[in-house]
Design an enzyme around this catalytic site. Structure first.
Site, PDB file in Angstrom:
ATOM      1  N   ASN A 153       0.834  -1.210   0.000  1.00  0.00           N
ATOM      2  CA  ASN A 153       0.000   0.000   0.000  1.00  0.00           C
ATOM      3  C   ASN A 153       0.868   1.258   0.000  1.00  0.00           C
ATOM      4  O   ASN A 153       0.546   2.246  -0.653  1.00  0.00           O
ATOM      5  CB  ASN A 153      -0.920   0.017   1.227  1.00  0.00           C
ATOM      6  CG  ASN A 153      -1.815  -1.200   1.307  1.00  0.00           C
ATOM      7  OD1 ASN A 153      -1.952  -1.938   0.326  1.00  0.00           O
ATOM      8  ND2 ASN A 153      -2.419  -1.439   2.451  1.00  0.00           N
ATOM      9  N   GLY A 209      -5.562   0.490   5.093  1.00  0.00           N
ATOM     10  CA  GLY A 209      -4.590   1.190   4.270  1.00  0.00           C
ATOM     11  C   GLY A 209      -4.461   2.666   4.589  1.00  0.00           C
ATOM     12  O   GLY A 209      -3.630   3.350   3.984  1.00  0.00           O
ATOM     13  N   THR A 249       0.493   8.443  15.341  1.00  0.00           N
ATOM     14  CA  THR A 249      -0.864   8.735  14.860  1.00  0.00           C
ATOM     15  C   THR A 249      -1.864   8.453  15.970  1.00  0.00           C
ATOM     16  O   THR A 249      -1.646   7.583  16.813  1.00  0.00           O
ATOM     17  CB  THR A 249      -1.217   7.869  13.634  1.00  0.00           C
ATOM     18  OG1 THR A 249      -1.107   6.502  14.006  1.00  0.00           O
ATOM     19  CG2 THR A 249      -0.283   8.153  12.482  1.00  0.00           C
ATOM     20  N   ARG A 255       0.093  -6.393  14.898  1.00  0.00           N
ATOM     21  CA  ARG A 255      -1.130  -7.145  14.651  1.00  0.00           C
ATOM     22  C   ARG A 255      -1.227  -8.233  15.713  1.00  0.00           C
ATOM     23  O   ARG A 255      -0.473  -9.204  15.682  1.00  0.00           O
ATOM     24  CB  ARG A 255      -1.102  -7.798  13.257  1.00  0.00           C
ATOM     25  CG  ARG A 255      -1.060  -6.828  12.104  1.00  0.00           C
ATOM     26  CD  ARG A 255      -2.414  -6.201  11.864  1.00  0.00           C
ATOM     27  NE  ARG A 255      -2.379  -5.306  10.699  1.00  0.00           N
ATOM     28  CZ  ARG A 255      -2.222  -3.996  10.786  1.00  0.00           C
ATOM     29  NH1 ARG A 255      -2.068  -3.412  11.962  1.00  0.00           N
ATOM     30  NH2 ARG A 255      -2.230  -3.251   9.689  1.00  0.00           N
ATOM     31  N   ASP A 293      -1.170   3.210   6.120  1.00  0.00           N
ATOM     32  CA  ASP A 293      -0.126   3.057   5.103  1.00  0.00           C
ATOM     33  C   ASP A 293      -0.035   4.302   4.223  1.00  0.00           C
ATOM     34  O   ASP A 293       1.053   4.675   3.784  1.00  0.00           O
ATOM     35  CB  ASP A 293      -0.408   1.819   4.249  1.00  0.00           C
ATOM     36  CG  ASP A 293      -0.642   0.590   5.117  1.00  0.00           C
ATOM     37  OD1 ASP A 293       0.086   0.429   6.115  1.00  0.00           O
ATOM     38  OD2 ASP A 293      -1.564  -0.184   4.817  1.00  0.00           O
ATOM     39  N   ARG A 351      -3.493 -16.609   6.036  1.00  0.00           N
ATOM     40  CA  ARG A 351      -2.218 -16.220   5.442  1.00  0.00           C
ATOM     41  C   ARG A 351      -1.065 -17.146   5.802  1.00  0.00           C
ATOM     42  O   ARG A 351       0.051 -16.948   5.299  1.00  0.00           O
ATOM     43  CB  ARG A 351      -1.893 -14.781   5.848  1.00  0.00           C
ATOM     44  CG  ARG A 351      -1.676 -14.562   7.330  1.00  0.00           C
ATOM     45  CD  ARG A 351      -1.661 -13.077   7.689  1.00  0.00           C
ATOM     46  NE  ARG A 351      -0.535 -12.385   7.070  1.00  0.00           N
ATOM     47  CZ  ARG A 351      -0.309 -11.075   7.174  1.00  0.00           C
ATOM     48  NH1 ARG A 351      -1.133 -10.319   7.901  1.00  0.00           N
ATOM     49  NH2 ARG A 351       0.726 -10.520   6.592  1.00  0.00           N
TER      50      ARG A 351
END
Lengths: 333, 333, 333, 333, 333, 333
Positions: free
Chosen positions: A38, A272, A235, A169, A275, A106
């Protein structure tokens, strides 16, 4: 030759339409994405030459992931091919009071099983100025942590600026493991990016995050002191509902902290957005923006990403700059 | 209590719209299916109480697979829960001269990793009259071959009739391994079902299959002689194009061979047509049909399945019988 | 550097779903295409480095056209930007007895208004081995005819092999004008490709085309004699219905004519099938195939294209070769 | 054997996409639903064995309604088959200032014409602990009012707890008729549920509802006094726009009134939110929750339902409890 | 014979789904619209006989535009046929912080190239009471300005009331040109409608618009004084985000100004909301409503239009009046 | 004033996508249609002024049906409004060997309950030249049979030519009742149209239909002799599969029988193909075509209708004539 190199896993994402639960009906919408991919797409779409490095299976899923990167102008010439499968995930968007559901499928992916010796970092980095990866990549396997370490060392040797987003994560690894892994890379990181809450949590800094702005500053200073970081960008996201988030960023560069505007964003797709923040930070770095401009553009990029379907930010440099300069959603006609 | 028990893997299938290549656009249609699940659904939809046994992950994919089976009236009360993931596959339908593409992503599935001790066959089979599995199940893992073996032994002990469809998938195992695995089960099989070409190939019978009808007969006799089988049912499929197949079946019961009508079928979705054949065979057995009726209904079921989207045959007993009796696609209004 | 350069107009195509008339409901499916773009995509998808040259407007339509070419691996670095608009066309697929409807809205396009001096052919052709354009390009404007002429001269100077497909579009220019325009280029053409019927019609050769194979041979010889062509490749298409075509090709190279297999193809989308033929011809030339192999692969490429939605042939080299070698639409699983 | 039995009409619902007026384009999305069916599905999805009783036509609409109930785990074994048609309704979601449009086409339905003697309540209720129906059912026909009366009497005889939701639909019957019908059942009701506004209106209690909380308390006491009810649960919905509602609930059990949190909910689909409230009330009763817990879970269930497409609440017990405990729409990954 | 005649350009609009960027996937939704066509549809849908005059190409696009007008009850009998193409535009809805994108592809349209002598206004206006056009029409070509002028003169001669909406589109012409063009028509205008901001801007009135209500009044008076207008109606739109607007209107008739309620509207589709305002103004005029009622209905019409997909307001007179009278988005069932 | 008046029931049709069973997923496509409405649309689309008479409910379904007729240019000014509901039907297209499924839900419709006194035939027929209805209309209720009778008498009085299509629907009434009803109208019929098989069956003519052409002739003569008919037109449909039909027609006018070409048609949607036949017959009558031309155009119209989604034939006069003259499904570009 690309100015930016990013490294990580790109996955197939499968989502029901908004408002539907997974498998409520028989349609899934697909896109491809992954933090570092991304970032590469964001940069390529806003005028930065960008190369993405990963390993993809030699099947229609791998080919499609690569084609999608090509479509958005990313250099895919160093992507490895082989292995067992493409990582996938099922993502049901939240709505109102119902949170999003993310089902990872995954494990055993081509990328997660790729080996140190497959990556020739000297060659990959030729001509590049910046390297980006996130905390997702080294937790996928012990070997990948080594690959990231190799990459970092080579990047430093070749004089690239290294950007690292913590991106913890919890479904992939626990807090303590994340800390251990991240600490290994910190000495090589030029710009450390993280959610203020995750950084506090993973590095056990014990900062009071109720007043988020204050927390950004003290946490940055703590990280700088403890780990010798020069630039920290944090952030702050507030989850009002699955359809509305608050978002802003801060960059602490040397002694000063610069905060962006505070955005309240309706959410089309929040995946995203962090990102996009990273991508805009890197773009500003490569374009030589000052810290205040950088954090404003980065927060604007993140806010704007919430309005676009899919992991990728399909926003041009002009759109980003117009918005950061105060655009308001009016039709131009 | 169900008359029929089937055992195998149900997978999520992901397909682009007809005429599109995989990932050509951003929409995939989903369905669930797998040979033995398809057999159970066929039977449940045509009036036979049917139980399906498998192992599903404890996540939205596993729940959705189970819900879909419930929707079509299959008894799911003995399905195990747990493990890592649901097997998935990407299926791009063929069109005209372009063959279908099938990309398996089924490794490491909950079912393929399930263990002998998880299955309590005595309990599962309580009250059942027939057991069905196909050659796909025991090739998924050595352990699953043992599970099938346990199931067969228990089925025979409890007096169930055992139906086995060879279903050789070359992407899962080679011909020789398939032969070895299948031979282990043949002593327990009451009704052996296969494509005439696959049976010839796997068991190396060397029958000339150019004249398919003759081949059916000599191959059945060969199988009966060599493996002591009592009932052999073979199918003959001709691939005219990705949109049109020829199909018929034969049942050789004792000394006599009975052939069905020969169908030429337009293809909406051919996946599951062989399973509809199996299901109709079992249904006829449970309803006491004679061999000729059985093979006619089985071939009709297979032909009809080609006209329905998805792995499952969503055809009622009335529709099956009307078609086998000579229906012609006319609107009833 | 690309082995192949193609030059022409790429347009946005807007189509209702199959079976629907234009604007019968409120959904149109989009794709991008144009003869020479389709050739470039075909070659890029089957392993030939390919560059596409055109002029696109600086708006979301132009960007999307370029992104789509990038996605399929075409080199877009020499595409010009500017001008008024992207050519578009509305294409309603035929069905059964209802013929396809094609509504051109391509006038005033950026490409059709582009100028001689915008194209630097010496640079564009650097390192290339083959050049392809079709009769559509020079009829779009008098200026574009000059551009094509410049390109041909430069190509010959630099030693490229020039492929030209007549591609007469009666909605763009009349037969006589087409002849006049084409004749200007014939001296520069190495491989002349056309429908046998169009060539006969445009060049007023008066060959009896009822027996198409004979016509191919006599027409080729006539073209060679009259215009000094060395290689002529002709295609024969029979329209059984809007859903079924017959197709085969012939190459006449020196004294000998080689015919491909005759295909009868179900049609998903016939647009671009002739371009796939051209692409495969060029690919074979670049790979050094003999004429018989070339025409077989070219006809196979055309037949296969009928099975894929959109103008582009999304077929790999492996798929093409497997089909030409006798594939039959069977599922591989 | 199911703990809960619900009784009412399930209908086919046909809706255009959000933002479209009915028949603005040619697509309708379908689902099945009806108050009591929604309650049964809610309970089955959150771990309560639930049986739904109705009458369905013997056609594809009836079969589909039943299959959908099976899919969500509801016991459909006592559903009657026959009669003329399935009730349907067209539901255009509201948006912004535009209210939803509901066009009933439910007259002459199989259920509305079903007869007293078709229902064997002794058998239906075997093993059950709770019975639920709403005011919609007895207003569909005089005969159905008798059926409900039979059901109530049998339920009381067998010791089931009876839940009744007033659910006054002004398109089905007037206020006075509703009062008369409801009064017939009140002596058999254990838990009376209603919108505070509807209860006040139908039973002409003349409570001032401007201050909704006070009104809930006085209205409950009034209902208890007047009709001898033991438990009354009232809901308060504020319509901010077609896209945003306020919602909370109260339960008055014996002398005490307990209020839930007040939710402000974005609306994906508000149909069935009241039924989710009922379902959660019943679930709490069967799980032995205290009144405060019950009303909190019920209001949470209603708020959460607003976020899911279709009449059914597709929410698990875990999701409900996590949300009631304070979840916030954050992605878990 | 129709009470209202409107005159302008209807275009094909092509839009990706909400949340998607243009060409992000392969689906565009179509509708037809244009200011004056939208006014005609609004009026026809709310009970006013309405005729729309334009010129359409003789192709499937032109036919479809006409059929869509017929569908909504507009008299299309005076629409001219011929010319080169239908104007089109690509409209990507904004979302959250991302503004809408409007790409015009309307040059060279049949309408923009139509000629004075093609329009027989005496005949067109036979029996009509009101004429409406907007500032978009005369800026499309010098000839069209003349056509509008002819129409105005004839309208006045025949005693029609002329409604003019300034509708300044900066992509079509600059502010100064717009002023010059508009001034030519003002002597013929009975009711002048505009956004307060546009009117101020185009006519360079220099009113302070920070306090919008005050500005409406002083600007109206200024326009009346300067241009001798009798009735001025101004609208005020606040853009909170791409998903939420504020909207209200004012009418200044003789000496008094009447303001409507102030609406805050969620946006499904804001295109055509100003046209709904105009339509409702005209409708009120034809029905003899007083100014206060007129402006309330007009603002309600505009607010309601935001909730409907497409350019056209698909709202009935009953719905409009119910909403203006205080409806609240509640479901009626 | 319209040249043609048709009278019957228009219904909402709800269909799953091709290849799907009803309610297999959650999407239905809608259209409106009914034999006589389809005839009116066919004629309006091919240049004949056409009025359709029916009764529609005063709800969004009725409005939408009317809007759809307006869209295709049909005069709807004499349509009655009121009653209970719009007739609907669920139509699952057949595919391959699977026949179409048609579930009528048309009882109690506004039209079926309409009354003799509601229709003012003198006024309706003012200026008309032809009247068309089919055998479906009078079997919907005894009252509607009377309405048809009134219409026939008035039509004859006013000199209209009456076209009647037998259209026997076995789901609506039995063969004997159909005969009884049809015989009542035959004295008023100028042109009798029917499937050769239905006519033979309903009127018990005992003609051997194995040789269909011969049967057409002898059956026509029989009908003429027995019922005094002057013109009989019969159609022959062969059902090869749900996807392919054979079709041709015959007209017997006075002593001579004229046969059309024999079409073999791929089927997109066969509903309405017989109505297109009727429409083309009427059109030819109004245009004064000779019998041979009439039957050729009628059969071409029917064949072409098979290629269009929905009940309506959306084919222009130019397309019809080009096809009848020998078009072949080739793209024109």
């Amino acid at each position: 030759m690309a100015d930016l190199v990013t490294f990580g896993e790109i996955m197939l994402r499968l989502s029901p339409e908004y408002g539907y639960r997974l498998f409520q009906n028989d349609t899934l919408k697909t896109c491809f994405g992954g933090s570092e991919a991304n970032v590469a797409v964001f940069c390529a779409q806003t005028g930065i030459t960008s190369k993405y490095v990963t390993k993809l299976p030699d099947d229609p899923l791998g080919s499609a992931a690569k084609a999608e990167l090509n479509k958005y102008g990313v250099d895919t010439s160093d992507i490895l091919t082989g292995g067992e499968r493409l990582g996938t995930y099922y993502y049901e968007k939240g709505a109102g009071h119902r949170p999003a559901v993310c089902v990872y499928d995954r494990k055993h992916s081509s990328f997660s099983q790729s080996k140190t010796e497959e990556y020739d970092w000297e060659n990959i980095f030729k001509g590049a100025k910046a390297f980006h990866f996130s905390g997702i990549t080294p937790v996928l396997s012990a070997e990948l942590a080594d690959v990231c370490f190799d990459a970092c060392k080579t990047a430093k040797k070749l004089g690239l600026t290294v950007f690292f987003d913590l991106n913890h994560r919890t479904k992939l690894c626990g807090r303590e493991e994340m800390k251990k892994i991240a600490q290994r890379f910190l000495p090589y990181i030029d710009v450390f990016i993280s959610s203020v809450y995750q950084a506090n949590d993973v590095f056990e800094l014990g900062v009071n995050t109720e007043e988020a702005e204050k927390a950004c500053i003290s946490l940055s200073k703590e990280m700088m002191k403890k780990y010798g970081l020069k630039t920290v960008s944090l952030t702050v996201r507030k989850t009002f509902s699955a359809d509305k988030n608050g978002f802003y960023g801060m960059i602490c560069d040397g002694g000063n902290a610069y905060f962006s505007k505070k955005y309240e964003t309706d959410i089309i797709d929040r995946v995203g957005s962090g990102d996009a923040y990273d991508g805009a930070m890197i773009r500003s770095y490569l374009l030589g923006h000052d810290p205040k401009t950088s954090v404003e553009l980065a927060a604007a990029a993140a806010a704007l990403k919430h309005s676009v379907q899919g992991d990728f930010s399909r926003v041009t440099a002009e759109e980003l700059e117009a918005f950061a300069a105060g655009g308001d959603g009016r039709v131009q006609r």
